[in-house]
Design an enzyme around this catalytic site. Structure first.
Site, short mmCIF file in Angstrom:
data_model
loop_
_atom_site.label_atom_id
_atom_site.label_comp_id
_atom_site.label_asym_id
_atom_site.label_seq_id
_atom_site.Cartn_x
_atom_site.Cartn_y
_atom_site.Cartn_z
N CYS A 99 0.94 -1.23 0.18
CA CYS A 99 -0.21 -0.02 -0.05
C CYS A 99 0.59 1.24 0.06
O CYS A 99 2.04 1.25 0.66
CB CYS A 99 -1.02 -0.01 1.39
SG CYS A 99 -2.06 1.33 1.44
N GLU A 142 -8.82 -0.80 -2.63
CA GLU A 142 -9.08 0.75 -3.02
C GLU A 142 -10.53 0.87 -2.22
O GLU A 142 -10.66 2.14 -1.56
CB GLU A 142 -9.22 0.98 -4.12
CG GLU A 142 -7.53 0.75 -5.01
CD GLU A 142 -6.59 1.63 -4.37
OE1 GLU A 142 -6.87 2.43 -3.59
OE2 GLU A 142 -5.31 0.88 -4.47
ZN ZN Z 1 -3.62 1.22 -0.35
#
Ligand code: ZN
Length: 204
Positions: A99, A142
């Protein structure tokens, strides 16, 4: 368009549910343009608005599969229908997720193998995509951002502990931290970034 700083885990915007988009138009188009530029520069395959400090339900993606097919788009106010979670042992490589808001860390993360994403495009048209495999993973990752959930929140107990101590070791997990793609040397963003810059305290 502007490459924006990416918020790091611990910043409140990443840990709260984003608000629905209520207005289309140039302001939203600018936001989406900045998100795409920031995602490309990072580089990443997806980016949610909270990651650049905007608590709105928008995410973008851009990813090329093994056959060379390009998948890209923007969704506003999405809903996500998921198949049951995958079963069996996670693969350290094939299931490894990262991420941009927890830069340079990777942990195998259990996800649903297929999803149906619905919402609106940037033009306000209906969007309805069924995805499998890595694209399904991107959508889940997401979409989670828009709920205030990071993938590390989805890890099993042992890996979650590892992730938390790795985050603490970096001095993250507090409000107000961010990194600048193209300047800081996270995620292969700038191979030549000076060690003395903000990314220099990255212990890799
Ligand atoms: Zn992320």
């Amino acid at each position: 368009m502007t490459i924006r700083p990416i918020r790091i885990a611990g910043d409140p915007v990443l840990h709260h549910r984003a608000q629905p988009v209520s207005e289309l138009g140039p302001e939203l188009d600018d936001l989406i343009g900045d998100m795409v530029d920031t995602m490309r520069e990072a580089p990443g395959v997806g980016l949610a608005a909270p990651q650049i400090g905007v608590g709105l339900q928008v995410f973008v993606w851009e990813w090329e599969d093994a056959e060379g097919t390009r998948h890209e788009g923007t969704v506003l106010n999405p809903s996500l229908q998921k198949s049951p979670l995958s079963r069996g042992k996670l693969d350290e490589d094939d299931d490894a997720e990262g991420c941009l808001s927890v830069p340079d860390l990777r942990f195998p993360t259990r996800r649903s193998p297929s999803v149906r994403l619905r919402g609106l495009t940037a033009r306000g048209e209906k969007l309805d995509i069924t995805a499998e495999g890595w694209l399904a993973r991107i959508f889940q990752h997401e979409w989670d951002h828009l709920q205030g959930i990071l993938y590390i929140d989805r890890l099993g107990l042992r890996r979650r502990r590892q992730a938390r101590s790795a985050i603490a070791a970096q001095g993250w997990g507090t409000p107000g931290l961010s990194w600048q793609p193209g300047v800081d040397s996270y995620e292969g963003s700038d191979e030549n970034a000076e060690e003395t810059q903000a990314g220099g305290n990255n212990a890799r």
